[in-house]
Design a protein around this motif. Sequence first.
Motif, short mmCIF file in Angstrom:
data_model
loop_
_atom_site.label_atom_id
_atom_site.label_comp_id
_atom_site.label_asym_id
_atom_site.label_seq_id
_atom_site.Cartn_x
_atom_site.Cartn_y
_atom_site.Cartn_z
N SER A 185 0.42 -2.68 4.25
CA SER A 185 -0.87 -2.64 4.97
C SER A 185 -2.05 -2.95 4.07
O SER A 185 -3.17 -2.51 4.33
CB SER A 185 -1.07 -1.27 5.63
OG SER A 185 -0.06 -1.01 6.58
N PHE A 188 -3.51 -7.90 6.61
CA PHE A 188 -3.16 -7.80 8.03
C PHE A 188 -1.66 -8.01 8.23
O PHE A 188 -1.07 -8.93 7.66
CB PHE A 188 -3.96 -8.83 8.84
CG PHE A 188 -5.44 -8.68 8.67
CD1 PHE A 188 -6.13 -7.62 9.24
CD2 PHE A 188 -6.16 -9.61 7.91
CE1 PHE A 188 -7.49 -7.49 9.07
CE2 PHE A 188 -7.52 -9.48 7.75
CZ PHE A 188 -8.19 -8.41 8.32
N VAL A 420 -11.51 -5.74 2.34
CA VAL A 420 -10.35 -5.83 3.23
C VAL A 420 -9.48 -4.59 3.10
O VAL A 420 -9.03 -4.00 4.09
CB VAL A 420 -9.54 -7.11 2.93
CG1 VAL A 420 -8.24 -7.13 3.73
CG2 VAL A 420 -10.37 -8.35 3.24
N TYR A 421 -9.26 -4.17 1.85
CA TYR A 421 -8.42 -2.98 1.65
C TYR A 421 -9.12 -1.71 2.11
O TYR A 421 -8.48 -0.82 2.70
CB TYR A 421 -8.06 -2.85 0.17
CG TYR A 421 -7.20 -1.66 -0.12
CD1 TYR A 421 -5.86 -1.63 0.27
CD2 TYR A 421 -7.71 -0.55 -0.78
CE1 TYR A 421 -5.06 -0.53 0.01
CE2 TYR A 421 -6.91 0.56 -1.05
CZ TYR A 421 -5.60 0.56 -0.64
OH TYR A 421 -4.81 1.65 -0.89
N PHE A 423 -11.50 -1.30 4.47
CA PHE A 423 -11.72 -1.19 5.92
C PHE A 423 -10.43 -1.36 6.73
O PHE A 423 -10.40 -0.99 7.90
CB PHE A 423 -12.75 -2.23 6.38
CG PHE A 423 -14.13 -1.96 5.89
CD1 PHE A 423 -14.90 -0.94 6.45
CD2 PHE A 423 -14.68 -2.69 4.85
CE1 PHE A 423 -16.18 -0.67 5.99
CE2 PHE A 423 -15.96 -2.45 4.39
CZ PHE A 423 -16.72 -1.43 4.96
N TYR A 424 -9.38 -1.91 6.11
CA TYR A 424 -8.14 -2.10 6.85
C TYR A 424 -6.95 -1.42 6.18
O TYR A 424 -6.25 -0.62 6.79
CB TYR A 424 -7.84 -3.59 7.01
CG TYR A 424 -6.52 -3.86 7.71
CD1 TYR A 424 -6.41 -3.79 9.09
CD2 TYR A 424 -5.39 -4.18 6.97
CE1 TYR A 424 -5.20 -4.02 9.72
CE2 TYR A 424 -4.17 -4.42 7.59
CZ TYR A 424 -4.08 -4.33 8.96
OH TYR A 424 -2.87 -4.54 9.58
N ASN A 428 -5.01 2.46 7.16
CA ASN A 428 -3.63 2.38 7.64
C ASN A 428 -2.68 3.20 6.77
O ASN A 428 -1.76 3.85 7.27
CB ASN A 428 -3.17 0.92 7.68
CG ASN A 428 -3.77 0.16 8.83
OD1 ASN A 428 -4.16 0.75 9.84
ND2 ASN A 428 -3.87 -1.14 8.70
#
Length: 440
Positions: A185, A188, A420-421, A423-424, A428
Amino acid sequence: MSVSVALAMGIKESSFVNNIMTILNITVILFVIIAGSIKADIANWEVDPSKVINGTHVGKGGFFPFGIEGMIKGAATCFYGFVGFDCIATTGEEVRNPKRAIPISIMVSLFIIFMAYFGTSTVVTLMLPYYEQNPDAPIPYAFEAVNWNVAKWIVSIGAIFGLCASLFGAMFPLPRVIFAMAEDSMVFRFLGHVHSRFQTPFIGTLLAGLFTGLMAALFELKQLVNMMSIGTLLAYTIVAASVLILRYSVEYRPRYLLLQTSDSEDEIYSEDKTIPAPTESVETSDLLTYEDSGSIMGQIFNCGRRSQPTKLSEKIATIDLSIYCVMCIFIGVCAIYMKEPIVDGEVWAISLTSVAVLLAVIVMMSLVTQPTSRKELSFKVPAVPLIPALSILTNIYLMLMLDSHTWIRFAVWMAVGFSVYGFYGLPNRIRGLRNYDRLE
């Protein structure tokens, strides 16, 4: 079908072409070394400073026209040349005996890469003085300068095979990296979806290739080379730091209880964290060493002479490593930007550098005294922590030798990755850990 088997099947379609390109690339390199040695002249390594063209080239002539500092700057810039061999480590799932084959393959490939670069740079600089070199196309220009046009065209056409081999080398580990990051994760998850026909992460590989082409179209070659160099140096710094973290970390061993099912005589294992450990056994003594006892000050230099890591020793080793990395940055800054005051004997510059070196030595002494993991591995980095520590210092120094524009582009790139890491990927992972705790 497992993903590793699927990825292995996806390799077979391109391995044949990759092997052909690699053989052709090596053939061209051997041709350059052999043909260039015929036109070599040792006088080009002994250039008289008075014969250097003033106003167009900088240098003092001789074997080191730009000095040791110039050589180190060149090494920092062309460090990207050693980035391809890491694809060996990403193919561990497809190797029959990875514990033996991967270390040997990495060392052999590093030796071959070194000999290729060493041989090529040697003959090119012996064919033509350094101030007459063409930085954009040095090898074809060198053969053209010595009136060997046939060799020039052979090298120019061979460069196409070299580019293809580099492209295959870059694309080879890409599907595995994308799949592993998607499974964790960090990117994406749809990027790691394995295509039913090609047996590779098709969407992730395609998007990565398009993005790479876009970057190549937008930036100049020198900018891309510097970005690859700083990324490679940072990656190797992280690897060296990871070696130290793992070597001084606690090895957690879960304890299991043999249970017998009611409808069968088969025995199954079930984890039981409440089982009291035996009073006298080797395993019990190993488990007891994980408990922290004694003072923090005493553990800094392991005054209790513990033989196995504890949570406290692991934390101290991590703090030592962090302080050492900061000191390496400070030492590199002093060596680069305070060189003249240090050479002139100014007290403040010598004092700052000496304090940074002294602190780095002290934290390394503390790290040496900490207990190391006894986990048996087929391949271990020798002379820990000396070799990883020197690797961190050298890589940080080479990174600091790169220009400020490279650091700005690198900072933007890292900001995008952390976004990216953050917020996503991180949400996760936290969600996955919570679900795991509920299952327990």
